[in-house]
Design a protein around this motif. Sequence first.
Motif, short mmCIF file in Angstrom:
data_model
loop_
_atom_site.label_atom_id
_atom_site.label_comp_id
_atom_site.label_asym_id
_atom_site.label_seq_id
_atom_site.Cartn_x
_atom_site.Cartn_y
_atom_site.Cartn_z
N GLU A 110 156.35 -25.34 2.83
CA GLU A 110 155.17 -26.79 3.20
C GLU A 110 153.76 -26.22 1.78
O GLU A 110 152.48 -27.05 2.21
CB GLU A 110 154.74 -25.58 4.66
CG GLU A 110 155.68 -25.87 5.85
CD GLU A 110 155.40 -25.34 7.12
OE1 GLU A 110 154.00 -25.37 7.41
OE2 GLU A 110 155.86 -25.43 7.87
N GLY A 111 153.92 -25.78 0.95
CA GLY A 111 152.62 -25.27 0.09
C GLY A 111 152.12 -24.01 0.66
O GLY A 111 150.24 -24.83 -0.27
N ALA A 112 151.26 -23.19 1.41
CA ALA A 112 150.62 -22.23 1.59
C ALA A 112 150.40 -21.44 -0.43
O ALA A 112 151.06 -21.25 -0.73
CB ALA A 112 151.33 -21.42 2.48
N GLY A 113 149.02 -21.87 0.08
CA GLY A 113 148.84 -20.74 -1.46
C GLY A 113 148.91 -19.02 -0.79
O GLY A 113 149.38 -19.18 -2.30
N GLY A 114 149.16 -18.74 -0.07
CA GLY A 114 149.76 -17.56 -0.44
C GLY A 114 149.63 -16.97 0.98
O GLY A 114 148.72 -17.74 2.63
N ILE A 115 149.77 -15.20 1.81
CA ILE A 115 149.72 -14.63 2.89
C ILE A 115 148.93 -13.87 2.82
O ILE A 115 148.89 -12.65 2.05
CB ILE A 115 151.17 -14.66 3.52
CG1 ILE A 115 151.67 -15.92 3.97
CG2 ILE A 115 151.07 -14.27 5.12
CD1 ILE A 115 153.79 -15.82 3.75
N VAL A 116 148.33 -12.98 3.86
CA VAL A 116 147.72 -12.29 3.96
C VAL A 116 148.08 -10.98 4.97
O VAL A 116 148.56 -11.65 5.86
CB VAL A 116 145.83 -12.19 4.02
CG1 VAL A 116 145.33 -12.28 2.57
CG2 VAL A 116 145.53 -12.72 5.07
N LEU A 117 148.45 -9.82 5.12
CA LEU A 117 148.66 -9.19 6.63
C LEU A 117 148.02 -7.92 6.27
O LEU A 117 147.99 -7.30 5.06
CB LEU A 117 149.93 -9.09 6.94
CG LEU A 117 150.54 -8.51 5.90
CD1 LEU A 117 150.86 -7.15 5.74
CD2 LEU A 117 152.62 -8.82 5.78
N LEU A 118 147.92 -7.46 7.78
CA LEU A 118 147.14 -5.83 8.09
C LEU A 118 148.35 -5.32 8.09
O LEU A 118 149.07 -5.33 9.44
CB LEU A 118 146.49 -6.25 8.46
CG LEU A 118 145.90 -4.21 8.78
CD1 LEU A 118 145.27 -4.00 7.96
CD2 LEU A 118 145.08 -4.60 10.55
N GLY A 119 149.36 -4.09 7.47
CA GLY A 119 150.95 -3.66 7.68
C GLY A 119 150.53 -2.49 6.70
O GLY A 119 149.96 -1.49 5.35
N ASP A 120 152.01 -2.19 7.03
CA ASP A 120 152.42 -0.51 6.24
C ASP A 120 152.76 -1.07 4.77
O ASP A 120 153.72 -2.14 4.92
CB ASP A 120 153.35 -0.36 6.86
CG ASP A 120 154.62 1.00 6.53
OD1 ASP A 120 154.06 1.90 5.56
OD2 ASP A 120 155.84 1.89 6.87
N PRO A 121 152.03 -0.70 3.96
CA PRO A 121 152.51 -1.02 1.86
C PRO A 121 154.49 -0.68 1.81
O PRO A 121 154.91 -1.75 1.27
CB PRO A 121 151.95 -0.20 1.62
CG PRO A 121 150.46 -0.02 2.03
CD PRO A 121 151.31 -0.02 3.76
N GLY A 122 154.36 0.17 2.22
CA GLY A 122 156.16 0.79 2.46
C GLY A 122 156.79 -0.41 2.62
O GLY A 122 157.83 -0.56 2.46
N TYR A 123 156.97 -0.76 4.08
CA TYR A 123 156.96 -1.65 4.16
C TYR A 123 157.51 -2.99 3.67
O TYR A 123 158.57 -4.44 3.38
CB TYR A 123 157.68 -1.92 6.08
CG TYR A 123 158.63 -3.49 6.38
CD1 TYR A 123 159.64 -2.41 6.87
CD2 TYR A 123 158.14 -4.43 6.62
CE1 TYR A 123 159.88 -3.00 7.62
CE2 TYR A 123 158.93 -5.29 7.76
CZ TYR A 123 159.85 -4.90 8.05
OH TYR A 123 160.76 -5.95 8.35
N TYR A 124 156.17 -3.53 3.72
CA TYR A 124 156.01 -5.11 3.43
C TYR A 124 156.06 -5.10 1.74
O TYR A 124 155.88 -5.97 1.13
CB TYR A 124 154.58 -5.58 3.61
CG TYR A 124 154.82 -5.35 4.86
CD1 TYR A 124 155.17 -7.43 5.59
CD2 TYR A 124 154.02 -5.04 6.47
CE1 TYR A 124 155.21 -7.08 7.31
CE2 TYR A 124 154.27 -5.22 7.91
CZ TYR A 124 155.10 -6.00 7.76
OH TYR A 124 155.25 -6.31 9.22
N ARG A 125 155.72 -4.27 0.45
CA ARG A 125 155.85 -4.80 -0.74
C ARG A 125 156.94 -5.22 -1.39
O ARG A 125 157.37 -5.60 -2.05
CB ARG A 125 155.94 -2.92 -1.16
CG ARG A 125 154.32 -2.38 -1.52
CD ARG A 125 154.60 -1.38 -2.06
NE ARG A 125 152.55 -0.54 -2.06
CZ ARG A 125 152.87 0.46 -1.75
NH1 ARG A 125 153.20 1.36 -0.87
NH2 ARG A 125 151.74 0.73 -1.54
N ARG A 126 157.53 -4.81 0.30
CA ARG A 126 159.61 -5.15 -0.30
C ARG A 126 158.84 -6.59 -0.31
O ARG A 126 160.35 -7.19 -1.16
CB ARG A 126 160.85 -4.87 0.58
CG ARG A 126 160.32 -5.54 2.22
CD ARG A 126 161.55 -5.26 3.05
NE ARG A 126 161.15 -3.92 2.69
CZ ARG A 126 161.41 -2.88 4.77
NH1 ARG A 126 163.29 -3.34 4.27
NH2 ARG A 126 161.06 -1.78 4.78
#
Length: 168
Positions: A110-126
Amino acid sequence: MSAFHIRAEQSRDISAIHDVTEAAFTGIEHSDGTEQDLVDKLRAAKALSLSLVAEADGEVIGHIAASEVLIGGGVQGWFGIGPVSVRPDKQQQGVGIALMGSALDQLRAEGAGGIVLLGDPGYYRRFGFEVVPGLVYPDAPAEFFMAVCLNAPAFPQGVVEYHSAFGG
């Protein structure tokens, strides 16, 4: 576990999404117990840019939400993911990974520039998320606030503002 599939939220899913989200965050250390209410508020404000469910055997077993954020007072086209919810008896079975992958694919398309989130780095780095110096979400531990570029040439800088539903 039986097979599951990811699809867009439908009106008949609203109660199940509420229940799955509440169950997923019950007893979680960094939860204030209002994640299900947040989803309801975003939906009521027509601010859910993305709302996907994981369904197995006709039951909603997971959900992911995204809403637009504003960065540095002017950068648009970026989205905040959250909450991501999987029914406790279906966790650790790939449901959350599939939801996140589908959300990333859809927002990228859909052309999103990017995404932010607040969460566990160990999980979301993947998924390619990283801590970005200069991209700030106040009152949150910096090591848990991450972003990933999708279509943007670079990470924007500044304070990230979520929809007012996040404020209460």
